[in-house]
Design an enzyme around this catalytic site. Structure first.
Site, PDB file in Angstrom:
ATOM      1  N   HIS A   1      22.109 -24.906  -1.949  1.00 31.23           N
ATOM      2  CA  HIS A   1      20.745 -24.375  -2.075  1.00 31.23           C
ATOM      3  C   HIS A   1      20.698 -22.857  -1.886  1.00 31.23           C
ATOM      4  O   HIS A   1      19.629 -22.251  -2.023  1.00 31.23           O
ATOM      5  CB  HIS A   1      19.789 -25.084  -1.096  1.00 31.23           C
ATOM      6  CG  HIS A   1      19.958 -24.726   0.345  1.00 31.23           C
ATOM      7  ND1 HIS A   1      20.642 -25.523   1.237  1.00 31.23           N
ATOM      8  CD2 HIS A   1      19.525 -23.661   1.053  1.00 31.23           C
ATOM      9  CE1 HIS A   1      20.609 -24.964   2.436  1.00 31.23           C
ATOM     10  NE2 HIS A   1      19.938 -23.823   2.349  1.00 31.23           N
TER      11      HIS A   1
ATOM     12  N   GLY B   1      18.181 -18.742   7.883  1.00 32.31           N
ATOM     13  CA  GLY B   1      19.162 -17.685   7.692  1.00 32.31           C
ATOM     14  C   GLY B   1      20.581 -18.140   7.947  1.00 32.31           C
ATOM     15  O   GLY B   1      21.527 -17.464   7.587  1.00 32.31           O
TER      16      GLY B   1
ATOM     17  N   ASP C   1      25.261 -30.893  -0.513  1.00 31.36           N
ATOM     18  CA  ASP C   1      24.773 -29.516  -0.404  1.00 31.36           C
ATOM     19  C   ASP C   1      25.928 -28.554  -0.093  1.00 31.36           C
ATOM     20  O   ASP C   1      26.067 -28.060   1.023  1.00 31.36           O
ATOM     21  CB  ASP C   1      23.693 -29.437   0.675  1.00 31.36           C
ATOM     22  CG  ASP C   1      22.962 -28.094   0.688  1.00 31.36           C
ATOM     23  OD1 ASP C   1      23.134 -27.318  -0.273  1.00 31.36           O
ATOM     24  OD2 ASP C   1      22.222 -27.829   1.658  1.00 31.36           O
TER      25      ASP C   1
ATOM     26  N   SER D   1      21.890 -21.012   6.794  1.00 29.77           N
ATOM     27  CA  SER D   1      22.354 -21.894   5.722  1.00 29.77           C
ATOM     28  C   SER D   1      23.704 -21.474   5.176  1.00 29.77           C
ATOM     29  O   SER D   1      23.965 -20.293   4.946  1.00 29.77           O
ATOM     30  CB  SER D   1      21.350 -21.895   4.565  1.00 29.77           C
ATOM     31  OG  SER D   1      20.316 -22.800   4.800  1.00 29.77           O
ATOM     32  N   GLY D   2      24.560 -22.479   4.948  1.00 32.42           N
ATOM     33  CA  GLY D   2      25.869 -22.214   4.372  1.00 32.42           C
ATOM     34  C   GLY D   2      26.904 -21.758   5.370  1.00 32.42           C
ATOM     35  O   GLY D   2      28.081 -21.629   5.035  1.00 32.42           O
TER      36      GLY D   2
END
Length: 292
Positions: free
Chosen positions: A108, A243, A153, A245-246
């Protein structure tokens, strides 16, 4: 031109019912045959890209996460931690170096153009000794991911050149074993340190979290969890957030997961963070890097 006829009234009725009952956005089933398929309800939150002060159910900065109640990471303790930047210095997601020329992040987090910064501990645009800057020249999201779903994801990013291996920048190995309940892990990122009010840290934040059982995870998010995810973080007020994410979840020295999604505000009791379960994707990651 479409007119506002009976179908419009029906849609309005469905939306009003959903709001009253608390029904949330759909989650798409993943493409891993052995997974339990989630139901048609998904995590709460908006599907649009909110501004810097907002957050949806994903944990992306300019569209949503950050570490709440963590501490400053020790210098050079996370040499695989990457930043995905828009413009000269606008962080929007975290990433993880898993190969001399490849990063992993959340699917995402995909954007058309971005820069990658490695070996940089602060959010400041000021140069830091050991930092390395790159361009992402190819983004390959997992084929089973489809927004706004949260299954599968993950995304690979190819850098424009190989990194210079050093104490500041170094890849991490991906765990081939799935996490077990009770495992202690560490999540890191520059996401907001408070929620719902947004406060961004000056320095990379680290937080110890505990992997929860599948039963507790599914109880926290009924019908929304499948085997491409795991939950971690069993204490109120301690969570990844907008912030982050990933960014990496490291357990026993190996990369176990990526920050994916969670409830809003972050850090609520019985609403742990949800992470991409990378043990399910080692073959896809290896095959994709090898063929590209």
């Amino acid at each position: 031109m479409v007119t506002a006829g009976p179908s419009w009234m029906c849609m309005l009725s469905v939306l009003l019912t959903a709001l009253i009952l608390g029904v949330t956005v759909p989650v798409l089933a993943n493409d891993v045959a052995s997974c339990d398929k989630p139901s048609a309800t998904g995590p709460s939150g908006s599907n649009q890209d909110p501004g810097a002060g907002a957050r949806d159910n994903t944990r992306e900065d300019d569209s949503s996460s950050r570490i709440v109640n963590g501490t400053d990471c020790e210098k050079n303790s996370q040499p695989w931690q990457g930043e995905l930047l828009l413009g000269p210095n606008q962080l929007y997601c975290g990433a993880v170096l898993v190969h001399p020329q490849w990063l992993l992040t959340a699917a995402h987090c995909r954007k058309q153009l971005f820069r990658v910064r490695l070996g940089h501990r602060s959010l400041s645009p000021m140069y830091e000794s050991g930092q390395q800057l790159f361009r992402g020249i190819k983004s390959i999201p997992h084929p089973g991911y489809s927004h706004p779903g949260h299954s599968n994801d993950l995304m690979l990013i190819k850098l424009n050149r190989r990194v210079r291996d050093s104490q500041y920048v170094k890849p991490i190995n991906i765990s081939s074993h799935c996490p077990s309940a009770g495992t202690r892990c560490l999540v890191s990122g520059w996401g907001t340190t408070s929620s719902p009010k947004v406060n961004f840290p000056k320095t990379l934040q680290c937080l110890n979290i505990t992997v929860l059982s599948d039963e507790r995870c599914k109880k926290a998010y009924p019908g929304q969890i499948d085997c491409t995810m795991f939950c971690a973080g069993d204490e109120a007020g301690r969570d990844s957030c907008q912030g982050d994410s990933g960014g990496p979840v490291v357990c026993n020295g190996s990369l176990q997961g990526l920050v994916s999604w969670g409830d809003f505000p972050c850090g609520q009791p019985n609403k742990p963070g949800v992470y991409t379960n990378l043990c399910r994707f080692t073959k896809w990651i290896q095959d994709t890097i090898r063929s590209n």
